[in-house]
Design a protein around this motif. Sequence first.
Motif: not given
Lengths: 203, 203
Positions: B131-149
């Motif tokens: 979860q942490r890695v996904l949220e880090d990626g979302a925060a950095a803008g390198s991942f785009t997903m509607t729902d990290p969980a």
Amino acid sequence: MATQSTGERLHAAALTLFAERGYHGTGIRQLADAAGLSSASLYHYMGTKEDLLVAIMRASLGELVEKGEGIAADLRRTPRDRLVDLVGLHVTTHALAPDQTRVVDDEVRVLSTEARREVVALRDRYEAAWQRVLEDGAAAGSFTMTDPALTRRALLEMCSGVARWWTPRGPLGPDEVAGEYAVLALRLVGARPRRVVRDTPRG
Amino acid sequence: MATQSTGERLHAAALTLFAERGYHGTGIRQLADAAGLSSASLYHYMGTKEDLLVAIMRASLGELVEKGEGIAADLRRTPRDRLVDLVGLHVTTHALAPDQTRVVDDEVRVLSTEARREVVALRDRYEAAWQRVLEDGAAAGSFTMTDPALTRRALLEMCSGVARWWTPRGPLGPDEVAGEYAVLALRLVGARPRRVVRDTPRG
DNA sequence: GATGCCCGATCGATCGATCGATCGGTAGGC
DNA sequence: GCCTACCGATCGATCGATCGATCGGGCATC
């Protein structure tokens, strides 16, 4: 809902118990209690305990296979639309009937050779339906994936997992989860953007 | 390979049997046979049968959690690289040690409350790392997903599934599967194309 | 309409086998 | 002479399955 026959009550009870405690973790006396029968009366409705398991699997998996093949074989529709429907079928089934899918997925190993062959054959048909849609999409150029068989496995395992975490008390309903998963599936298969030409909003 | 102690032999045998036939499907006499002991001698090495299961789960899951947390917490590396490594860890583990992961995934339900709490806590830590890695990626803008969980669950189930189909006799080795799955994972999280035109700073 | 019979549904009792676990030991290195 | 390693015998409980028996509703016969 029509009143339930004793046989149906037994099947329903067995489904719940097998899913909760596993086949070997469920005794026939528990089965009998849950169905409101004596352990002796059980045998009026089932053959052996394994026969009961097989009947449950056949019913659950059979229905899924028929629906899946129906979707996959409708060549009037695009591979993209068919994939979305397959995901919808699979995800909503796994969310709303997690007991069925859990038993089918987890208890195949307890089946004796003959019964296992039948169940595995059903499962193979279901997987073939998915495979067909993926390959149709690849042939049409609307999906881009390096390995359809591997992608199919990843896709199916991803969707089956819904039965292991979804709960009606969560924030998303079955249809919403199905929608999210359809998006994920399209990403997985490398589907081209929805409107292929230049209708794209938001530059 | 170092010579195996009797205790290790027992653990290895139990792992295989539990994975093959399930916890309730495995008797202590089968355990004893496989370990080359009498059923009475078993109790010199384990507490109860359930203790043995817990010990196996703790060892398998604990190792995975430690490695996973190590990858996730290395903030010098990009979320993208960390995700790829998590997928690599998870997929190769599930391919090469399917027994361990199968037991951990399937037999949690047989644990009594106390033991289950411990195992589930371990599993939660592992999921938190992802979860942490996904949220880090979302925060950095390198991942785009509607729902990290939701994406995390889909991702993990997809990768865990490898244990249910991969075989050493197939065309792809563990590392090759891991590579393919890394691509799928990056698609799932909506990772931006590999090189983002300008060079990315280390940070 | 009453009689006699059949049969699906159900049960208590019980089968032999196996379950997980424990006992009182013994053999042998330290 | 203790401790680790191991085992044969056996425990009570439970397993899946079967037995003979009962009960009651439908149904043909008179």
